[in-house]
Design a protein around this motif. Structure first.
Motif, PDB file in Angstrom:
ATOM      1  N   ASN A   1      69.126  73.784  45.198  1.00  0.00           N
ATOM      2  CA  ASN A   1      69.554  75.092  45.674  1.00  0.00           C
ATOM      3  C   ASN A   1      68.583  76.137  45.144  1.00  0.00           C
ATOM      4  OD1 ASN A   1      71.350  77.718  44.906  1.00  0.00           O
ATOM      5  ND2 ASN A   1      72.050  76.790  46.808  1.00  0.00           N
ATOM      6  N   VAL A   2      67.941  76.864  46.045  1.00  0.00           N
ATOM      7  CA  VAL A   2      67.005  77.921  45.672  1.00  0.00           C
ATOM      8  C   VAL A   2      67.740  79.245  45.845  1.00  0.00           C
ATOM      9  CG1 VAL A   2      64.730  78.922  46.078  1.00  0.00           C
ATOM     10  CG2 VAL A   2      65.086  76.470  46.435  1.00  0.00           C
ATOM     11  N   TRP A   3      67.773  80.050  44.781  1.00  0.00           N
ATOM     12  CA  TRP A   3      68.650  81.209  44.744  1.00  0.00           C
ATOM     13  C   TRP A   3      68.067  82.284  43.831  1.00  0.00           C
ATOM     14  CZ3 TRP A   3      71.658  82.936  40.475  1.00  0.00           C
ATOM     15  CH2 TRP A   3      71.403  82.228  39.286  1.00  0.00           C
ATOM     16  N   ALA A   4      68.783  83.416  43.717  1.00  0.00           N
ATOM     17  CA  ALA A   4      68.389  84.491  42.799  1.00  0.00           C
ATOM     18  C   ALA A   4      69.635  85.248  42.361  1.00  0.00           C
ATOM     19  CB  ALA A   4      67.420  85.453  43.474  1.00  0.00           C
ATOM     20  N   THR A   5      69.588  85.823  41.168  1.00  0.00           N
ATOM     21  CA  THR A   5      70.738  86.566  40.654  1.00  0.00           C
ATOM     22  C   THR A   5      71.008  87.828  41.455  1.00  0.00           C
ATOM     23  OG1 THR A   5      69.369  87.719  39.029  1.00  0.00           O
ATOM     24  CG2 THR A   5      70.490  85.714  38.288  1.00  0.00           C
ATOM     25  N   TRP A   6      69.983  88.380  42.134  1.00  0.00           N
ATOM     26  CA  TRP A   6      70.162  89.602  42.919  1.00  0.00           C
ATOM     27  C   TRP A   6      70.699  89.327  44.319  1.00  0.00           C
ATOM     28  CZ3 TRP A   6      67.042  88.578  46.902  1.00  0.00           C
ATOM     29  CH2 TRP A   6      65.877  87.842  46.659  1.00  0.00           C
ATOM     30  N   CYS A   7      70.891  88.063  44.671  1.00  0.00           N
ATOM     31  CA  CYS A   7      71.368  87.646  45.998  1.00  0.00           C
ATOM     32  C   CYS A   7      72.882  87.417  45.925  1.00  0.00           C
ATOM     33  CB  CYS A   7      70.630  86.368  46.398  1.00  0.00           C
ATOM     34  SG  CYS A   7      71.347  85.448  47.759  1.00  0.00           S
ATOM     35  N   ALA A   8      73.670  88.304  46.538  1.00  0.00           N
ATOM     36  CA  ALA A   8      75.131  88.217  46.458  1.00  0.00           C
ATOM     37  C   ALA A   8      75.686  86.881  46.961  1.00  0.00           C
ATOM     38  CB  ALA A   8      75.770  89.388  47.198  1.00  0.00           C
ATOM     39  N   PRO A   9      75.261  86.367  48.121  1.00  0.00           N
ATOM     40  CA  PRO A   9      75.785  85.066  48.555  1.00  0.00           C
ATOM     41  C   PRO A   9      75.405  83.937  47.586  1.00  0.00           C
ATOM     42  CG  PRO A   9      74.712  86.183  50.387  1.00  0.00           C
ATOM     43  CD  PRO A   9      74.413  86.983  49.153  1.00  0.00           C
ATOM     44  N   CYS A  10      74.232  84.043  46.978  1.00  0.00           N
ATOM     45  CA  CYS A  10      73.800  83.040  45.994  1.00  0.00           C
ATOM     46  C   CYS A  10      74.739  83.051  44.802  1.00  0.00           C
ATOM     47  CB  CYS A  10      72.384  83.336  45.492  1.00  0.00           C
ATOM     48  SG  CYS A  10      71.097  83.382  46.740  1.00  0.00           S
ATOM     49  N   ARG A  11      75.039  84.232  44.332  1.00  0.00           N
ATOM     50  CA  ARG A  11      75.922  84.384  43.162  1.00  0.00           C
ATOM     51  C   ARG A  11      77.303  83.800  43.464  1.00  0.00           C
ATOM     52  NH1 ARG A  11      74.113  88.552  39.434  1.00  0.00           N
ATOM     53  NH2 ARG A  11      76.276  88.968  38.854  1.00  0.00           N
ATOM     54  N   ALA A  12      77.780  84.032  44.683  1.00  0.00           N
ATOM     55  CA  ALA A  12      79.119  83.573  45.063  1.00  0.00           C
ATOM     56  C   ALA A  12      79.207  82.049  45.124  1.00  0.00           C
ATOM     57  CB  ALA A  12      79.514  84.175  46.407  1.00  0.00           C
ATOM     58  N   GLU A  13      78.141  81.376  45.535  1.00  0.00           N
ATOM     59  CA  GLU A  13      78.216  79.922  45.672  1.00  0.00           C
ATOM     60  C   GLU A  13      77.906  79.171  44.376  1.00  0.00           C
ATOM     61  OE1 GLU A  13      75.577  78.310  48.654  1.00  0.00           O
ATOM     62  OE2 GLU A  13      73.809  78.945  47.564  1.00  0.00           O
ATOM     63  N   MET A  14      77.374  79.837  43.368  1.00  0.00           N
ATOM     64  CA  MET A  14      76.973  79.156  42.142  1.00  0.00           C
ATOM     65  C   MET A  14      78.119  78.409  41.459  1.00  0.00           C
ATOM     66  SD  MET A  14      74.090  78.418  40.930  1.00  0.00           S
ATOM     67  CE  MET A  14      73.250  79.414  42.137  1.00  0.00           C
ATOM     68  N   PRO A  15      79.334  78.976  41.343  1.00  0.00           N
ATOM     69  CA  PRO A  15      80.420  78.199  40.729  1.00  0.00           C
ATOM     70  C   PRO A  15      80.756  76.922  41.509  1.00  0.00           C
ATOM     71  CG  PRO A  15      80.964  80.524  40.707  1.00  0.00           C
ATOM     72  CD  PRO A  15      79.735  80.375  41.564  1.00  0.00           C
ATOM     73  N   THR A  16      80.614  76.950  42.848  1.00  0.00           N
ATOM     74  CA  THR A  16      80.922  75.754  43.630  1.00  0.00           C
ATOM     75  C   THR A  16      79.868  74.674  43.393  1.00  0.00           C
ATOM     76  OG1 THR A  16      79.816  76.380  45.718  1.00  0.00           O
ATOM     77  CG2 THR A  16      82.064  77.186  45.375  1.00  0.00           C
ATOM     78  N   LEU A  17      78.625  75.076  43.197  1.00  0.00           N
ATOM     79  CA  LEU A  17      77.569  74.113  42.860  1.00  0.00           C
ATOM     80  C   LEU A  17      77.820  73.507  41.480  1.00  0.00           C
ATOM     81  CD1 LEU A  17      74.563  76.150  44.227  1.00  0.00           C
ATOM     82  CD2 LEU A  17      75.205  73.857  45.011  1.00  0.00           C
ATOM     83  N   ASP A  18      78.249  74.327  40.546  1.00  0.00           N
ATOM     84  CA  ASP A  18      78.555  73.848  39.202  1.00  0.00           C
ATOM     85  C   ASP A  18      79.696  72.828  39.245  1.00  0.00           C
ATOM     86  OD1 ASP A  18      78.137  74.051  36.278  1.00  0.00           O
ATOM     87  OD2 ASP A  18      80.121  74.980  36.263  1.00  0.00           O
ATOM     88  N   ARG A  19      80.730  73.116  40.014  1.00  0.00           N
ATOM     89  CA  ARG A  19      81.859  72.182  40.124  1.00  0.00           C
ATOM     90  C   ARG A  19      81.428  70.884  40.814  1.00  0.00           C
ATOM     91  NH1 ARG A  19      84.698  77.190  40.943  1.00  0.00           N
ATOM     92  NH2 ARG A  19      84.599  76.940  43.213  1.00  0.00           N
ATOM     93  N   LEU A  20      80.534  70.979  41.810  1.00  0.00           N
ATOM     94  CA  LEU A  20      80.026  69.774  42.464  1.00  0.00           C
ATOM     95  C   LEU A  20      79.251  68.915  41.463  1.00  0.00           C
ATOM     96  CD1 LEU A  20      79.685  68.198  45.142  1.00  0.00           C
ATOM     97  CD2 LEU A  20      77.548  69.471  45.469  1.00  0.00           C
ATOM     98  N   GLN A  21      78.430  69.545  40.638  1.00  0.00           N
ATOM     99  CA  GLN A  21      77.689  68.802  39.617  1.00  0.00           C
ATOM    100  C   GLN A  21      78.655  68.122  38.644  1.00  0.00           C
ATOM    101  OE1 GLN A  21      74.599  67.842  39.127  1.00  0.00           O
ATOM    102  NE2 GLN A  21      74.914  67.027  37.086  1.00  0.00           N
ATOM    103  N   LYS A  22      79.681  68.832  38.232  1.00  0.00           N
ATOM    104  CA  LYS A  22      80.661  68.245  37.305  1.00  0.00           C
ATOM    105  C   LYS A  22      81.370  67.059  37.946  1.00  0.00           C
ATOM    106  CE  LYS A  22      81.507  72.430  34.676  1.00  0.00           C
ATOM    107  NZ  LYS A  22      82.263  73.671  34.636  1.00  0.00           N
ATOM    108  N   ARG A  23      81.607  67.154  39.240  1.00  0.00           N
ATOM    109  CA  ARG A  23      82.346  66.098  39.947  1.00  0.00           C
ATOM    110  C   ARG A  23      81.472  64.878  40.250  1.00  0.00           C
ATOM    111  NH1 ARG A  23      86.567  66.166  44.192  1.00  0.00           N
ATOM    112  NH2 ARG A  23      87.022  63.954  44.341  1.00  0.00           N
ATOM    113  N   LEU A  24      80.239  65.106  40.722  1.00  0.00           N
ATOM    114  CA  LEU A  24      79.421  63.993  41.195  1.00  0.00           C
ATOM    115  C   LEU A  24      78.141  63.745  40.381  1.00  0.00           C
ATOM    116  CD1 LEU A  24      79.570  64.507  45.080  1.00  0.00           C
ATOM    117  CD2 LEU A  24      80.961  62.987  43.650  1.00  0.00           C
ATOM    118  N   GLY A  25      77.764  64.692  39.558  1.00  0.00           N
ATOM    119  CA  GLY A  25      76.505  64.564  38.835  1.00  0.00           C
ATOM    120  C   GLY A  25      76.505  63.377  37.887  1.00  0.00           C
TER     121      GLY A  25
END
Length: 134
Positions: A15-39
């Motif tokens: 996932n390529v993202w930036a802290t100044w990108c609002a949609p990026c910021r919003a999806e970051m917790p879902t990526l973290d949960r996916l990593q916790k689940r499947l990583g």
């Protein structure tokens, strides 16, 4: 400096993202949960920030929202150019052999039951086909 070669043998959701990108910021917790689940052995989420503010700004943001993903920074935009990306967020699914399997421009909810099921299926399929595991 790390590259996707460091994850050879694994499926990677890059996932390529930036802290100044609002949609990026919003999806970051879902990526973290996916990593916790499947990583783990066969799969990893790699969040690559294009922030010029360096790793400290990204770590501060992660700490504020409780995300435990490692911090990776592409400060000079090399990855965006190499991957041919236009706009953020951009996400690529990379197979264990290093080949791109899919890409999505824009945000997503990465930890929905449907998404988790999709990734579970593709991880098994790809790792069985290549015989690669880590």
């Amino acid at each position: 400096m790390q590259s996707l070669e460091d994850w050879r043998g694994k499926m990677v959701l890059l996932n390529v993202w930036a802290t100044w990108c609002a949609p990026c910021r919003a999806e970051m917790p879902t990526l973290d949960r996916l990593q916790k689940r499947l990583g783990g052995e066969g799969f990893d989420v790699v969040a690559l920030s294009v922030d010029r503010a360096r790793a400290g700004a990204v770590r501060k943001f992660f700490d504020e929202i409780g995300v435990k993903l490692p911090v990776f920074i592409d400060q000079d935009g090399t990855a965006i150019r190499a991957l041919g990306l236009f706009g953020l967020p951009a996400t690529l699914l990379v197979g264990p052999d290093g080949n791109e399997l899919a890409r999505l421009a824009g945000p997503a909810e990465w930890d929905t039951p449907e998404m988790v099921s999709f990734f579970e299926g593709i991880i098994v399929r790809e790792l069985d086909q290549t015989g690669e595991r880590r």
